[in-house]
Design a protein around this motif. Structure first.
Motif, PDB file in Angstrom:
ATOM      1  N   PRO A 184       0.823  -1.218   0.000  1.00 26.29           N
ATOM      2  CA  PRO A 184       0.000   0.000   0.000  1.00 26.29           C
ATOM      3  C   PRO A 184       0.854   1.264   0.000  1.00 26.29           C
ATOM      4  O   PRO A 184       1.885   1.344   0.680  1.00 26.29           O
ATOM      5  CB  PRO A 184      -0.809  -0.125   1.297  1.00 26.29           C
ATOM      6  N   ALA A 185       0.414   2.240  -0.766  1.00 23.16           N
ATOM      7  CA  ALA A 185       1.179   3.478  -0.913  1.00 23.16           C
ATOM      8  C   ALA A 185       0.685   4.593  -0.007  1.00 23.16           C
ATOM      9  O   ALA A 185       1.370   5.601   0.160  1.00 23.16           O
ATOM     10  CB  ALA A 185       1.127   3.939  -2.373  1.00 23.16           C
ATOM     11  N   GLY A 186      -0.510   4.444   0.555  1.00 26.39           N
ATOM     12  CA  GLY A 186      -1.051   5.498   1.391  1.00 26.39           C
ATOM     13  C   GLY A 186      -2.061   4.967   2.381  1.00 26.39           C
ATOM     14  O   GLY A 186      -2.365   3.765   2.418  1.00 26.39           O
ATOM     15  N   VAL A 187      -2.625   5.876   3.186  1.00 26.86           N
ATOM     16  CA  VAL A 187      -3.558   5.497   4.244  1.00 26.86           C
ATOM     17  C   VAL A 187      -4.771   4.778   3.680  1.00 26.86           C
ATOM     18  O   VAL A 187      -5.228   3.763   4.238  1.00 26.86           O
ATOM     19  CB  VAL A 187      -3.991   6.746   5.038  1.00 26.86           C
ATOM     20  N   GLU A 188      -5.323   5.264   2.566  1.00 26.75           N
ATOM     21  CA  GLU A 188      -6.510   4.635   1.997  1.00 26.75           C
ATOM     22  C   GLU A 188      -6.237   3.199   1.606  1.00 26.75           C
ATOM     23  O   GLU A 188      -7.035   2.295   1.867  1.00 26.75           O
ATOM     24  CB  GLU A 188      -7.013   5.437   0.788  1.00 26.75           C
ATOM     25  N   ASP A 189      -5.096   2.964   0.953  1.00 26.49           N
ATOM     26  CA  ASP A 189      -4.733   1.594   0.567  1.00 26.49           C
ATOM     27  C   ASP A 189      -4.545   0.718   1.794  1.00 26.49           C
ATOM     28  O   ASP A 189      -4.996  -0.430   1.844  1.00 26.49           O
ATOM     29  CB  ASP A 189      -3.436   1.596  -0.256  1.00 26.49           C
ATOM     30  N   LEU A 190      -3.862   1.245   2.808  1.00 28.27           N
ATOM     31  CA  LEU A 190      -3.585   0.460   4.015  1.00 28.27           C
ATOM     32  C   LEU A 190      -4.872   0.139   4.760  1.00 28.27           C
ATOM     33  O   LEU A 190      -5.038  -0.966   5.282  1.00 28.27           O
ATOM     34  CB  LEU A 190      -2.621   1.229   4.925  1.00 28.27           C
ATOM     35  N   ALA A 191      -5.809   1.080   4.798  1.00 25.74           N
ATOM     36  CA  ALA A 191      -7.068   0.870   5.518  1.00 25.74           C
ATOM     37  C   ALA A 191      -7.901  -0.235   4.893  1.00 25.74           C
ATOM     38  O   ALA A 191      -8.763  -0.822   5.558  1.00 25.74           O
ATOM     39  CB  ALA A 191      -7.864   2.170   5.567  1.00 25.74           C
ATOM     40  N   ARG A 192      -7.668  -0.521   3.606  1.00 23.32           N
ATOM     41  CA  ARG A 192      -8.421  -1.591   2.943  1.00 23.32           C
ATOM     42  C   ARG A 192      -7.856  -2.974   3.248  1.00 23.32           C
ATOM     43  O   ARG A 192      -8.434  -3.978   2.830  1.00 23.32           O
ATOM     44  CB  ARG A 192      -8.438  -1.348   1.434  1.00 23.32           C
ATOM     45  N   THR A 193      -6.746  -3.035   3.975  1.00 26.87           N
ATOM     46  CA  THR A 193      -6.175  -4.333   4.341  1.00 26.87           C
ATOM     47  C   THR A 193      -7.138  -5.079   5.253  1.00 26.87           C
ATOM     48  O   THR A 193      -7.647  -4.522   6.233  1.00 26.87           O
ATOM     49  CB  THR A 193      -4.824  -4.145   5.059  1.00 26.87           C
ATOM     50  N   ARG A 194      -7.371  -6.318   4.938  1.00 28.47           N
ATOM     51  CA  ARG A 194      -8.335  -7.124   5.703  1.00 28.47           C
ATOM     52  C   ARG A 194      -7.926  -7.215   7.168  1.00 28.47           C
ATOM     53  O   ARG A 194      -6.775  -7.490   7.491  1.00 28.47           O
ATOM     54  CB  ARG A 194      -8.417  -8.531   5.106  1.00 28.47           C
ATOM     55  N   GLY A 195      -8.878  -6.968   8.038  1.00 25.11           N
ATOM     56  CA  GLY A 195      -8.634  -7.084   9.471  1.00 25.11           C
ATOM     57  C   GLY A 195      -7.951  -5.880  10.089  1.00 25.11           C
ATOM     58  O   GLY A 195      -7.590  -5.907  11.269  1.00 25.11           O
TER      59      GLY A 195
END
Length: 390
Positions: free
Chosen positions: A250-261
């Protein structure tokens, strides 16, 4: 039953231990909520008696006990020592020495693989252990008489068990068989955790360098964070989330927040920023510096039956010599021997080679054979002309 809660009582107890040939030692600890094990009780038995030492007692200084544990003239006897030794190593920076592990000795003496304490003392000391306190919370005070009785039984019955194991080892001349195992247990490197290598313990399904590079950096961050906060790794970041981060980088907060769990709160907070920084560190490295994971090589065609023959030989030799197969050769050792006569495995050196390795190579090259004689597998000689045949 003796519970020691003051430094003066501990000093008096340890004075009695100072001249002992050996002492038996065990610990009770918790680590479900912490990274480092929380020492809750130390049990020690010597020739004059046994005591439970309460490290949680206010004002108690463990220095007299540590001095005995580091006294080279007193042998320290543990059962399944690794976690106990880890505790003392992190507590003092040193490992108790010299050392004798009755679980390893029992494997050498034919009691099976990783034999439990209760099984061992029942067979060797005729003792019956009350298991009702096994899963107790050892951090709670006061301790009950039943808890103390259970805790002390772990060192009291270990004394006769050790005595009998020591005699068996002397009778069979196998004392030196333990040396390699004890060397591993007393090596500080066994208990040091390198954050930069912890990724290697994870089960991964790909060897793509980019994935591995990100995983290495994120796993190292998690390890340092768990150590800093004294939390279990999974309380910081679960393995599944870490593997998904490595896969998607993930490159940013939005991408990281989509990580399962993973919640948005984590992604937006300090930890999320540090994870993103770890991902970026990996991606900023030259690709030539990314970790390389060699794919597991397929076994050459035709080796599977050879491995099975070696497995039968190993079981037969270990049964005959009353030693646990786990101590002699692993499954990967057998694969390596089947593929290479000079494989760099323990089974082809020292006492293991004498017990198994030489015959393994002979079986592989047809100079001995296996046969069923009187319903038992036996080694039978092969005539030279047969062994030399193509």
């Amino acid at each position: 039953m003796t519970l020691i809660t003051t430094t003066s009582d501990l000093e008096a107890f340890c004075r009695d231990l100072a001249g002992a040939d050996y002492i038996t030692v065990d610990t009770e600890f918790l680590r479900e909520k912490t990274y480092y094990p929380q020492l809750c009780l130390v049990q020690v038995a010597g020739p004059a008696g046994a005591a439970a030492i309460d490290p949680l007692a206010e004002g108690l200084d463990l220095a007299p006990l540590i001095a005995v544990l580091n006294d080279p003239s007193v042998l320290k006897v543990f059962h399944a020592a690794r976690q106990d030794l880890e505790i003392f190593f992190h507590l003092t920076g040193r490992i108790p020495h010299p050392l004798f592990d009755t679980q390893v000795a029992a494997m050498v003496c034919g009691f099976g693989e990783s034999v439990g304490y209760e099984t061992l003392v029942t067979k060797l000391a005729g003792a019956r252990i009350d298991k009702s306190s096994r899963f107790t919370d050892w951090s709670q005070r006061p301790l009950t008489d039943r808890q103390l009785q259970y805790a002390l039984s772990d060192v009291i019955h270990l004394r006769p068990a050790y005595e009998k194991l020591r005699k068996r080892l002397a009778r069979t001349g196998r004392e030196h068989w333990l040396e390699e195992e004890m060397a591993v247990l007393t090596d500080p490197a066994t208990y040091r955790v390198d954050p930069d290598t912890v990724w290697q313990r994870l089960k991964i399904r790909t060897n793509k360098p980019r994935f591995v590079a990100v995983l290495k950096e994120v796993a190292a961050w998690r390890e340092r964070e768990a150590q800093r906060r004294d939390l279990p790794r999974s309380r910081v970041l679960r393995d599944e989330a870490m593997l998904e981060i490595a896969a998607h980088a993930p490159a940013g907060v939005e991408d990281l927040a989509r990580t399962r769990g993973m919640g948005r709160g984590f992604a937006e907070g300090r930890q999320g920023q540090e994870v993103l920084a770890a991902v970026q560190r990996a991606l900023n490295q030259p690709e030539s510096e990314w970790p390389q994971v060699e794919p597991r090589e397929e076994l050459p065609s035709g080796l599977a039956p050879v491995i099975e023959l070696l497995r039968v030989l190993l079981k037969m030799k270990c049964d005959e010599n009353h030693v646990a197969t786990k101590l002699v050769a692993s499954a990967s050792d057998l694969e390596a021997i089947a593929a290479d006569d000079a494989a760099d495995v323990p089974a082809l050196s020292g006492w293991r080679r004498e017990l198994f390795g030489e015959d393994a190579l002979a079986l592989k090259h047809g100079s001995l054979a296996l046969a069923v004689v009187d319903r038992r597998v036996r080694i039978v000689p092969v005539p030279k002309e047969c062994g030399d045949a193509p």
